[in-house]
Design a protein around this motif. Structure first.
Motif: not given
Ligand code: NAP
Length: 291
Positions: A10-13, A32-33, A72, A74, A99-100, A123, A125, A262
């Protein structure tokens, strides 16, 4: 009825995908939370959109999940994140890797029992307290590493495009991931190490460093049999630097915020390819060692 979409990370992407898809499909955002129950998306034109989302953790996810899973996290968390919930997923669950880098894409394509698609997106974010800012529109390309599952890629690309994230299904995602990796490798570790904006790479003392890196990257790509972009490797990288001159790359933002980067996902696969082909990479190796 559009299949449920499970977004893991649940990060940026992840927040961007969850918010954009939530009007079209049942969406669950898993962290995770427990992720925030309500999120605000600020779109590139400044509009704000508030949505309540279904959140989950690995423990609370109801089994078996049937639908599409978007990973989504890292790159360095991707394998563990999938592992942590795999027992709760139907074995034929399609996976989309956002992922990149390169590495995790091959590993999870081999390991996962269902179809695995890889996405590469421009994109932009970033996370804010209670929400996400969609900083700029880009292009997303989606496909299986060996060109399989074309129908699935088409259906998901259509869904993402309808959600406002322009997306194209492609048969050459492997090539596109390598191309993005070369651009990232020529820019991100240098700007993160020297804490500069992308455009400063055009000036001394950085310009010759970029050129030297590009010579090594070009040799690796040639040995791997990866065709260069139409404008050539140098042309592509300098064009991206020009177009993002004012940006602080995500790797630099991670360094400034004291987060892990990364670095490995970007430089690791290139150094491994160089070793396989017996190529000397003094610049890349020095950057890797410094990171
Ligand atoms: N942001 C962009 O604009 C953008 C653009 C193109 C590509 N990408 C790529 O997309 C990927 C994600 O980037 P991002 O910027 O969204 O990163 P991010 O903001 O750091 O988000 C990653 C999220 O994954 C979560 N996570 C880690 N381990 C997990 C687990 N086991 N289960 C569930 N969630 C877990 C993290 O939560 P914790 O708080 O628990 O660590 C965090 O919320 C990266 O590979 C990046 O290079 C990003």
């Amino acid at each position: 009825m559009i299949q449920p979409q499970l977004i893991v990370g649940p990060g940026a992407l992840g927040r961007l995908l969850a918010m954009r898809l939530s009007d079209l499909a049942p969406v669950t955002l898993l962290g995770r939370r427990p992720p925030p129950e309500s999120l605000c998306l600020t779109s590139p034109d400044g509009q704000r959109l508030q949505r309540r989302l279904t959140g989950a953790t690995p423990e609370s996810l109801t089994a078996p999940f049937r639908g599409t899973l978007h990973l989504t996290t890292k790159a360095y968390h991707a394998a563990a994140a999938l592992e942590g919930i795999s027992a709760k997923l139907a074995p034929d669950t399609p996976l989309v890797l956002w992922q990149n880098g390169y590495g995790v894409q091959r590993t999870l394509t081999r390991r996962w029992s269902g179809p695995v698609l890889c996405a590469t997106t421009s994109e932009g974010a970033y996370v804010t307290e209670g929400g996400v800012v969609h900083a700029g529109h880009g292009e997303t390309y989606l496909g299986h590493l060996d060109g399989a599952h074309a129908d699935l890629a088409e259906a998901l690309a259509a869904l993402l495009s309808r959600a406002g994230l322009r997306c194209q299904a492609v048969g050459d995602i492997d090539l596109r991931l390598w191309h993005k990796l070369v651009v990232n490798a020529a820019i991100n570790p240098l700007v993160a190490r020297w804490r500069i904006r992308n455009g400063q790479l055009r000036d001394r003392p950085f310009r010759p460093l970029v050129e030297a890196l590009l010579d090594e990257l070009e040799a690796i790509m040639h040995a791997e049999g990866i065709a260069p972009p139409a404008e050539g490797w140098h042309g592509r990288v300098w064009r991206v630097i020009e177009g993002t001159a004012n940006n602080r790359a995500s790797m630099l933002q991670d360094v400034l915020a004291g987060r892990p980067t990364e670095h490995d996902a970007i430089l690791g696969p290139l150094l491994e390819a160089a070793r396989r082909h017996g190529l000397a990479t003094p610049q890349l190796s020095a950057l890797y060692a410094a990171g």
